[in-house]
Write a protein that holds these residues in place. Structure first.
Motif, PDB file in Angstrom:
ATOM      1  N   GLN A   1       0.832  -1.212   0.000  1.00 51.62           N
ATOM      2  CA  GLN A   1       0.000   0.000   0.000  1.00 51.62           C
ATOM      3  C   GLN A   1       0.866   1.261   0.000  1.00 51.62           C
ATOM      4  OE1 GLN A   1      -2.771  -0.225   3.285  1.00 51.62           O
ATOM      5  NE2 GLN A   1      -3.431  -2.287   2.718  1.00 51.62           N
ATOM      6  N   MET A   2       1.964   1.238   0.757  1.00 52.94           N
ATOM      7  CA  MET A   2       2.874   2.383   0.803  1.00 52.94           C
ATOM      8  C   MET A   2       3.471   2.645  -0.583  1.00 52.94           C
ATOM      9  SD  MET A   2       4.831   1.512   4.381  1.00 52.94           S
ATOM     10  CE  MET A   2       6.137   2.705   4.091  1.00 52.94           C
ATOM     11  N   LEU A   3       3.909   1.581  -1.259  1.00 52.73           N
ATOM     12  CA  LEU A   3       4.502   1.739  -2.581  1.00 52.73           C
ATOM     13  C   LEU A   3       3.482   2.230  -3.605  1.00 52.73           C
ATOM     14  CD1 LEU A   3       6.929  -1.296  -3.032  1.00 52.73           C
ATOM     15  CD2 LEU A   3       7.497   1.100  -2.721  1.00 52.73           C
ATOM     16  N   ASP A   4       2.246   1.726  -3.496  1.00 58.36           N
ATOM     17  CA  ASP A   4       1.203   2.176  -4.421  1.00 58.36           C
ATOM     18  C   ASP A   4       0.966   3.675  -4.270  1.00 58.36           C
ATOM     19  OD1 ASP A   4       0.902  -0.351  -5.431  1.00 58.36           O
ATOM     20  OD2 ASP A   4      -0.842  -0.856  -4.185  1.00 58.36           O
ATOM     21  N   GLY A   5       0.937   4.142  -3.027  1.00 61.10           N
ATOM     22  CA  GLY A   5       0.743   5.575  -2.795  1.00 61.10           C
ATOM     23  C   GLY A   5       1.917   6.392  -3.314  1.00 61.10           C
ATOM     24  N   LEU A   6       3.137   5.891  -3.078  1.00 63.73           N
ATOM     25  CA  LEU A   6       4.341   6.582  -3.556  1.00 63.73           C
ATOM     26  C   LEU A   6       4.381   6.608  -5.085  1.00 63.73           C
ATOM     27  CD1 LEU A   6       6.971   7.955  -2.720  1.00 63.73           C
ATOM     28  CD2 LEU A   6       8.056   5.700  -2.665  1.00 63.73           C
ATOM     29  N   ASN A   7       3.993   5.508  -5.702  1.00 63.76           N
ATOM     30  CA  ASN A   7       3.975   5.444  -7.166  1.00 63.76           C
ATOM     31  C   ASN A   7       2.977   6.437  -7.752  1.00 63.76           C
ATOM     32  OD1 ASN A   7       5.940   3.496  -7.160  1.00 63.76           O
ATOM     33  ND2 ASN A   7       4.539   1.779  -7.469  1.00 63.76           N
ATOM     34  N   ASP A   8       1.829   6.608  -7.083  1.00 60.77           N
ATOM     35  CA  ASP A   8       0.840   7.590  -7.554  1.00 60.77           C
ATOM     36  C   ASP A   8       1.431   8.998  -7.533  1.00 60.77           C
ATOM     37  OD1 ASP A   8      -1.083   5.682  -8.014  1.00 60.77           O
ATOM     38  OD2 ASP A   8      -2.079   5.941  -6.068  1.00 60.77           O
ATOM     39  N   LEU A   9       2.170   9.322  -6.473  1.00 57.61           N
ATOM     40  CA  LEU A   9       2.806  10.640  -6.391  1.00 57.61           C
ATOM     41  C   LEU A   9       3.853  10.816  -7.488  1.00 57.61           C
ATOM     42  CD1 LEU A   9       3.287  10.937  -2.507  1.00 57.61           C
ATOM     43  CD2 LEU A   9       1.637  12.179  -3.916  1.00 57.61           C
ATOM     44  N   ASN A  10       4.642   9.768  -7.740  1.00 56.26           N
ATOM     45  CA  ASN A  10       5.663   9.853  -8.784  1.00 56.26           C
ATOM     46  C   ASN A  10       5.036   9.988 -10.169  1.00 56.26           C
ATOM     47  OD1 ASN A  10       8.204   9.801  -7.434  1.00 56.26           O
ATOM     48  ND2 ASN A  10       7.937   7.630  -6.983  1.00 56.26           N
ATOM     49  N   ARG A  11       3.906   9.326 -10.397  1.00 62.76           N
ATOM     50  CA  ARG A  11       3.243   9.454 -11.705  1.00 62.76           C
ATOM     51  C   ARG A  11       2.734  10.877 -11.924  1.00 62.76           C
ATOM     52  NH1 ARG A  11       1.065   4.338 -10.099  1.00 62.76           N
ATOM     53  NH2 ARG A  11       2.097   2.645 -11.245  1.00 62.76           N
ATOM     54  N   LYS A  12       2.219  11.473 -10.873  1.00 65.48           N
ATOM     55  CA  LYS A  12       1.761  12.865 -10.983  1.00 65.48           C
ATOM     56  C   LYS A  12       2.948  13.788 -11.268  1.00 65.48           C
ATOM     57  CE  LYS A  12      -2.309  12.336  -8.029  1.00 65.48           C
ATOM     58  NZ  LYS A  12      -2.967  12.711  -6.746  1.00 65.48           N
TER      59      LYS A  12
ATOM     60  N   ILE B   1      10.067   4.848 -10.193  1.00 62.82           N
ATOM     61  CA  ILE B   1       8.921   3.955  -9.973  1.00 62.82           C
ATOM     62  C   ILE B   1       9.346   2.507 -10.175  1.00 62.82           C
ATOM     63  CG2 ILE B   1       6.657   3.263 -10.849  1.00 62.82           C
ATOM     64  CD1 ILE B   1       6.201   6.215 -11.625  1.00 62.82           C
ATOM     65  N   GLN B   2      10.055   2.249 -11.269  1.00 62.12           N
ATOM     66  CA  GLN B   2      10.475   0.882 -11.583  1.00 62.12           C
ATOM     67  C   GLN B   2      11.460   0.344 -10.549  1.00 62.12           C
ATOM     68  OE1 GLN B   2      11.913   1.702 -15.488  1.00 62.12           O
ATOM     69  NE2 GLN B   2       9.867   1.732 -16.405  1.00 62.12           N
ATOM     70  N   GLN B   3      12.313   1.212 -10.027  1.00 62.74           N
ATOM     71  CA  GLN B   3      13.281   0.760  -9.023  1.00 62.74           C
ATOM     72  C   GLN B   3      12.586   0.388  -7.716  1.00 62.74           C
ATOM     73  OE1 GLN B   3      15.934   4.134  -9.139  1.00 62.74           O
ATOM     74  NE2 GLN B   3      17.448   3.047 -10.386  1.00 62.74           N
ATOM     75  N   TYR B   4      11.594   1.168  -7.312  1.00 63.32           N
ATOM     76  CA  TYR B   4      10.829   0.811  -6.115  1.00 63.32           C
ATOM     77  C   TYR B   4      10.131  -0.535  -6.302  1.00 63.32           C
ATOM     78  CZ  TYR B   4      11.357   5.367  -3.795  1.00 63.32           C
ATOM     79  OH  TYR B   4      11.852   6.472  -3.152  1.00 63.32           O
ATOM     80  N   GLU B   5       9.561  -0.745  -7.492  1.00 68.85           N
ATOM     81  CA  GLU B   5       8.870  -2.008  -7.762  1.00 68.85           C
ATOM     82  C   GLU B   5       9.853  -3.170  -7.776  1.00 68.85           C
ATOM     83  OE1 GLU B   5       5.620  -2.755  -8.026  1.00 68.85           O
ATOM     84  OE2 GLU B   5       5.256  -0.680  -7.396  1.00 68.85           O
ATOM     85  N   MET B   6      11.025  -2.963  -8.387  1.00 64.63           N
ATOM     86  CA  MET B   6      12.031  -4.024  -8.421  1.00 64.63           C
ATOM     87  C   MET B   6      12.505  -4.360  -7.016  1.00 64.63           C
ATOM     88  SD  MET B   6      13.914  -6.204  -9.953  1.00 64.63           S
ATOM     89  CE  MET B   6      13.705  -5.819 -11.692  1.00 64.63           C
TER      90      MET B   6
END
Length: 487
Positions: free
Chosen positions: A253-264, A278-283
């Motif tokens: 959930q934390m990563l999903d929220g962070l990814n939303d901020l990075n996409r914006k 974004i990709q590095q956090y996911e990896m």
């Protein structure tokens, strides 16, 4: 008007393709094609990776970097006639050759000839000469192509290593593994496409050269193509475990929220490095599950450990790193680079080179045989070598049992195996002094072009626009593919 809004409102042709190439359309196309279609995925510059320009012979690479430069005279370049000329002063002869000296030997009054004190023997059906320091390598010469005619532009370690690893003696260039990842994409979701291993050396006397992440960095390429180093001691990756009290679901959930901020942020500014983040956090999230399994050797049989040697059970040794490289190859990692330091023998060469060779000899044998037994050697390219060669003359005092050698860029030896390379051959030759190349020279740029060719990539067409130049691994000077190396 807000300056950022003004910038994004002025939609240039380049911006259009950049944003189109990283938007929903490419994501949809990648989904339709499948993650492993052509072995690649869409990258941040809008290219579809994994589209070889030449029929590939290899899918992946293991590059064994011997930092410090081993002596070709004491390993692969057999010159038996030199024993008759022990201690002959080469001062006048070196002047006639236009010898370039380092600061370590420029003050010497005499330059005594130092033939190797080690015995050489012929091995395999090919009858290839190999030093007694490498008995396990001797057993597999028919799997190897030994190149005795390598040469380089650099005479000191840092620029020479940068040239080998990045194609340039200048800092800021993209490394070889990064180019492979950029050109071919990833073959797996759970591990980086480019992994770096640092193997320890056993001798307390070794002269160890410092190296830095420049040798495996992505330079001007997007950051996601940089090599990821796995630590040889302690946790292989720092902060791999979640903080106590934070469950896997909460972490997601934390990563999903962070990814939303990075996409914006990306939508506002359009910086491709935001997507890299974004990709590095996911990896990193996926590696929390994949790395513990990767580094758990409990499933490896005693037969496998016997093949690599007992050191394969000790974290951080070269044998352990070689076994790790095979495991990484099995899991779809594109490029693995093993750094083994301590090969800089300016003095006490017989003692220190023997120790260094013992560190790597059986591990290399085990790696090649293991890959071959698993049917992986045919599409895995393995390279073994340093950054330059060593001098025929002695640095410092010369005795019957002790000598040292200075840096020599004019010729040195490496070997290659697998990935379409023709085994059981020796390519190129040097003069009676192992000083100048007399047949089939291979520059570092030629080696890079040949490695790319094995992977199906044209070194002239694999480019990245940066500072107004189509950057290439092989740079702007001529480079050739050495096609005679291939079966």
């Amino acid at each position: 008007m807000n300056p950022i809004e003004t910038y994004n409102g002025a939609l240039t042709r380049r911006q259009f393709f950049r944003k189109s190439g990283t938007g929903l359309g490419v994501a949809a196309l990648a989904a339709l094609m499948g993650r492993t279609a052509s072995g690649g995925v869409a990258d941040a510059a809008g290219f579809l990776a994994g589209l070889p320009q030449i029929a590939p012979k290899a899918k992946r690479v293991i590059y064994i970097s011997l930092i410090g430069a081993p002596s070709q005279l004491d390993t692969f370049d057999y010159k038996p006639e030199l024993r008759k000329r022990f201690k002959e002063d080469l001062n006048d002869w070196l002047k006639s050759q236009g010898q370039r000296l380092t600061g370590m030997t420029s003050g010497q009054k005499a330059f005594p000839l130092a033939p190797t004190m080690f015995k050489f023997n012929q091995h395999g059906q090919s009858g290839t000469w190999v030093s007694e320091l490498l008995p396990w390598t001797g057993k597999m010469v028919d799997d190897l192509c030994i190149i005795k005619s390598m040469h380089t532009d650099a005479i000191n370690h840092e620029p020479a290593n940068q040239l080998v690893c990045t194609g340039s003696m200048q800092s800021g260039k993209a490394s070889m593994g990064s180019w492979m990842s950029y050109g071919l994409g990833s073959m797996n979701q759970d591990l980086p496409s480019f992994v770096v291993l640092h193997a320890t050396h056993s001798s307390p006397y070794s002269n160890v050269q410092a190296i830095s992440s420049r040798l495996w960095g992505s330079g001007y390429l997007p950051g996601k193509y940089a090599g990821v180093a796995l630590r040889s001691l302690g946790d292989p990756v720092l902060f791999l475990e979640d903080t106590p009290g934070v469950s896997r679901d909460v972490r997601r959930q934390m990563l999903d929220g962070l990814n939303d901020l990075n996409r914006k942020s990306y939508e506002a500014v359009g910086d491709p490095e935001t997507q890299t983040r974004i990709q590095q956090y996911e990896m990193a999230f996926r590696m929390q599950a994949s790395v513990p399994e990767l580094t758990d050797f409990s499933g490896e049989s005693e037969k496998v450990h016997a093949l690599y040697g007992e050191d394969s059970k000790k974290r951080g040794t070269f044998a352990n790193s070689a076994l790790m490289a095979r495991r990484l190859m099995e899991r779809g990692v594109r490029f693995v680079q093993i750094f083994h330091r301590g090969w800089d023998q300016h003095g006490n060469l017989p003692r220190d080179l023997a120790s260094q060779c013992k560190d790597v000899d059986q591990g290399c044998y085990g790696l090649i045989q293991d890959l071959k037994q698993r049917g992986m050697l045919e599409d895995t390219l393995v390279i073994f070598g340093g950054e330059f060669g060593r001098t025929i003359y002695c640095q410092g005092n010369l005795t019957e049992t002790d000598y040292g050698r200075d840096h020599h860029p004019r010729c040195f030896s490496i070997w290659m195996a697998g990935g379409g390379i023709k085994g059981g051959q020796v390519y190129g030759d040097t003069d009676e002094m192992s000083y100048n190349i007399t047949k089939d020279p291979v520059h570092i740029r030629d080696l890079h072009a040949t490695i790319l060719h094995a992977l199906g990539l044209d070194h002239e067409r694999l480019t990245y626009k940066f500072q107004g130049l189509d950057q290439k691994l092989t740079g702007t000077e001529p480079a050739k593919v050495v096609k005679d190396l291939f079966a």
